[in-house]
Motif scaffolding. Structure first.
Motif, mmCIF file in Angstrom:
data_model
loop_
_atom_site.group_PDB
_atom_site.id
_atom_site.type_symbol
_atom_site.label_atom_id
_atom_site.label_comp_id
_atom_site.label_asym_id
_atom_site.label_seq_id
_atom_site.Cartn_x
_atom_site.Cartn_y
_atom_site.Cartn_z
ATOM 1 N N LEU A 77 -3.055 1.177 7.762
ATOM 2 C CA LEU A 77 -3.260 0.893 9.028
ATOM 3 C C LEU A 77 -2.562 -0.521 9.363
ATOM 4 C CD1 LEU A 77 -4.156 1.754 12.006
ATOM 5 C CD2 LEU A 77 -6.270 0.713 11.436
ATOM 6 N N THR A 78 -2.880 -1.574 8.586
ATOM 7 C CA THR A 78 -2.110 -2.988 8.650
ATOM 8 C C THR A 78 -0.718 -2.874 8.709
ATOM 9 O OG1 THR A 78 -4.194 -4.096 7.818
ATOM 10 C CG2 THR A 78 -2.012 -5.323 7.767
ATOM 11 N N PHE A 79 -0.134 -2.003 7.589
ATOM 12 C CA PHE A 79 1.272 -2.002 7.446
ATOM 13 C C PHE A 79 1.956 -1.061 8.630
ATOM 14 C CE2 PHE A 79 0.524 -2.069 2.558
ATOM 15 C CZ PHE A 79 0.888 -3.589 2.329
ATOM 16 N N LEU A 80 1.042 -0.070 9.159
ATOM 17 C CA LEU A 80 1.551 0.637 10.306
ATOM 18 C C LEU A 80 1.835 -0.162 11.657
ATOM 19 C CD1 LEU A 80 -0.584 3.809 10.471
ATOM 20 C CD2 LEU A 80 2.025 3.781 10.696
ATOM 21 N N ASN A 81 0.767 -1.127 11.499
ATOM 22 C CA ASN A 81 0.693 -2.015 12.846
ATOM 23 C C ASN A 81 1.909 -3.056 12.840
ATOM 24 O OD1 ASN A 81 -1.281 -0.741 14.011
ATOM 25 N ND2 ASN A 81 -2.889 -2.240 13.146
ATOM 26 N N MET A 82 2.242 -3.317 11.443
ATOM 27 C CA MET A 82 3.733 -4.095 11.123
ATOM 28 C C MET A 82 4.787 -3.482 11.449
ATOM 29 S SD MET A 82 2.235 -6.257 7.922
ATOM 30 C CE MET A 82 1.336 -7.362 7.884
ATOM 31 N N GLY A 83 4.733 -2.118 11.809
ATOM 32 C CA GLY A 83 5.919 -1.491 12.086
ATOM 33 C C GLY A 83 6.679 -0.736 10.752
ATOM 34 N N TYR A 84 5.843 -0.758 9.665
ATOM 35 C CA TYR A 84 6.608 0.028 8.457
ATOM 36 C C TYR A 84 6.420 1.563 8.673
ATOM 37 C CZ TYR A 84 6.791 -4.763 6.711
ATOM 38 O OH TYR A 84 7.118 -6.004 6.489
ATOM 39 N N ASP A 85 7.076 2.250 8.008
ATOM 40 C CA ASP A 85 6.751 3.772 7.891
ATOM 41 C C ASP A 85 5.977 4.081 6.610
ATOM 42 O OD1 ASP A 85 7.172 6.529 7.562
ATOM 43 O OD2 ASP A 85 9.316 6.281 6.824
ATOM 44 N N VAL A 86 4.754 4.274 6.699
ATOM 45 C CA VAL A 86 3.665 4.321 5.969
ATOM 46 C C VAL A 86 3.475 5.958 5.380
ATOM 47 C CG1 VAL A 86 1.212 3.800 5.410
ATOM 48 C CG2 VAL A 86 2.682 2.278 6.849
ATOM 49 N N THR A 87 3.323 5.756 4.088
ATOM 50 C CA THR A 87 2.539 7.101 3.252
ATOM 51 C C THR A 87 1.471 6.695 2.749
ATOM 52 O OG1 THR A 87 5.012 8.087 3.075
ATOM 53 C CG2 THR A 87 3.025 8.980 1.822
ATOM 54 N N ALA A 88 0.326 7.350 3.068
ATOM 55 C CA ALA A 88 -0.736 6.931 2.315
ATOM 56 C C ALA A 88 -1.371 7.992 1.381
ATOM 57 C CB ALA A 88 -1.969 6.705 3.369
ATOM 58 N N LEU A 89 -2.023 7.712 0.206
ATOM 59 C CA LEU A 89 -2.244 8.641 -0.824
ATOM 60 C C LEU A 89 -3.508 8.325 -1.587
ATOM 61 C CD1 LEU A 89 0.246 9.724 -3.428
ATOM 62 C CD2 LEU A 89 -1.876 8.919 -4.154
ATOM 63 N N ASP A 90 -4.446 9.256 -1.761
ATOM 64 C CA ASP A 90 -5.747 8.741 -2.524
ATOM 65 C C ASP A 90 -5.998 10.084 -3.557
ATOM 66 O OD1 ASP A 90 -7.643 6.549 -2.503
ATOM 67 O OD2 ASP A 90 -8.820 8.019 -2.903
ATOM 68 N N GLY A 91 -6.667 9.767 -4.625
ATOM 69 C CA GLY A 91 -7.191 10.694 -5.416
ATOM 70 C C GLY A 91 -8.630 11.494 -4.809
ATOM 71 N N SER A 92 -9.208 10.996 -4.109
ATOM 72 C CA SER A 92 -10.446 11.292 -3.489
ATOM 73 C C SER A 92 -10.464 12.202 -2.280
ATOM 74 C CB SER A 92 -11.604 10.050 -3.338
ATOM 75 O OG SER A 92 -12.586 10.488 -2.543
ATOM 76 N N GLU A 93 -10.739 13.606 -2.173
ATOM 77 C CA GLU A 93 -10.818 14.324 -0.837
ATOM 78 C C GLU A 93 -11.342 13.639 0.350
ATOM 79 O OE1 GLU A 93 -10.272 18.924 0.105
ATOM 80 O OE2 GLU A 93 -11.338 18.101 -1.827
ATOM 81 N N GLU A 94 -12.535 12.907 0.115
ATOM 82 C CA GLU A 94 -13.488 12.445 1.122
ATOM 83 C C GLU A 94 -12.867 11.285 1.499
ATOM 84 O OE1 GLU A 94 -16.114 13.888 2.517
ATOM 85 O OE2 GLU A 94 -15.721 15.593 1.617
ATOM 86 N N MET A 95 -12.294 10.394 0.767
ATOM 87 C CA MET A 95 -11.572 9.267 1.116
ATOM 88 C C MET A 95 -10.410 9.291 1.988
ATOM 89 S SD MET A 95 -13.807 6.710 0.121
ATOM 90 C CE MET A 95 -12.433 5.472 1.311
ATOM 91 N N CYS A 96 -9.515 10.504 1.561
ATOM 92 C CA CYS A 96 -8.534 10.698 2.374
ATOM 93 C C CYS A 96 -8.881 11.227 3.796
ATOM 94 C CB CYS A 96 -7.874 12.063 1.572
ATOM 95 S SG CYS A 96 -6.873 11.583 0.177
ATOM 96 N N SER A 97 -9.956 11.864 3.923
ATOM 97 C CA SER A 97 -10.626 12.249 5.421
ATOM 98 C C SER A 97 -10.953 11.239 5.959
ATOM 99 C CB SER A 97 -11.783 13.302 5.160
ATOM 100 O OG SER A 97 -11.504 14.508 4.564
#
Length: 195
Positions: free
Chosen positions: A52-72
Motif C-alpha cells: 500500500l505504501t508503494f502504491l501510494n508512492m505511485g509505483y506499479d505494485v505486484t503483491a504476493l504471499d504464500g498464505s491464502e488467508e494473508m492474501c485475502s
C-alpha cells in the motif's frame, strides 16, 4: 504446522500486529534506486502494509504471499489482486525494477535460499534492485510454530557470490520495529542486478 499454515491460522492477529508498523527507514535506500512509476514486487507481502505504501508512492505494485488467508486480508487492505504463490514457484523473467522481501525470506530453509535468489535475479530487470531482511544469528529450525533461518553477514555474502550479476550495495543491522521482539536484530541487504 508449516509457516503458511501458521499464517493461515493466525492471519487476523498477524495482520493487526504488523499493518501499522513503520518501516519507512528501510524503504528509503530501496526507493532511491527506483524511478517514478517503477514496477515493484512485494515478495511475501503479509498484511499488504508495504504494498500500500508503494502504491501510494505511485509505483506499479505486484503483491504476493504464500498464505491464502494473508492474501485475502492484504487484498482487502490494498485493493490489489494479491497473488497466492510460494517462493519456489516464482517464474518471472525481467519483469520488476524492484523486489522487496521485508522479513519474508526468514521462513525458507537455508539450503533453499540460493534457488530462491536465482528466481529473484531472473525476475529483476537489468539495473533492478532487491531488498531483503532476515534474522541475524545462527539458529535454523522451528520456533513459535514456524520455520526460521537466521544468518550471519558472511553467510549471505557467500550465497550471493554465486550470482555474479548481483552486487551487494549495502548491508546493515537494525533492531526489530515491534515492541515485543526479545532483542531480535535484523540483517538488511540492498542488492542491485547489473545492467
Amino acid at each position: 504446522m508449516d509457516s503458511n499454515d501458521y499464517y493461515n491460522q493466525y492471519a487476523s492477529i498477524y495482520f493487526e500486529n504488523t499493518v501499522d508498523l513503520d518501516v519507512s527507514h528501510l524503504m528509503e535506500p530501496f526507493i532511491s534506486y527506483l524511478d517514478e512509476g517503477s514496477s515493484v514486487l512485494d515478495l511475501g507481502c503479509g498484511s499488504g502494509r508495504d504494498s500500500l505504501t508503494f502504491l501510494n508512492m505511485g509505483y506499479d505494485v505486484t503483491a504476493l504471499d504464500g498464505s491464502e488467508e494473508m492474501c485475502s486480508l492484504a487484498s482487502i487492505h490494498t485493493d490489489l489482486d494479491v497473488l497466492h504463490m510460494q517462493f519456489e514457484d516464482l517464474d518471472f523473467e525481467e519483469v520488476f525494477d524492484g523486489i522487496w522481501a521485508c522479513a519474508s525470506l526468514v521462513h525458507i530453509e537455508k539450503e533453499e535460499l540460493p534457488s530462491i535468489i536465482q528466481k529473484i535475479s531472473k525476475a529483476l530487470n537489468p539495473g533492478g534492485v532487491f531488498y531483503m531482511s532476515v534474522h541475524k544469528g545462527d539458529f535454523e529450525g522451528i520456533r513459535h510454530q514456524r520455520y526460521f533461518s537466521e544468518y550471519k553477514e558472511e553467510e549471505l555474502q557467500k550465497v550471493l557470490r554465486k550470482f555474479p550479476e548481483l552486487k551487494i550495495q549495502d548491508i546493515w543491522t537494525t533492531d526489530d520495529v515491534r515492541q515485543k521482539s526479545d532483542g531480535q536484530e535484523w540483517l538488511n541487504l540492498l542488492i542491485q542486478k547489473e545492467f
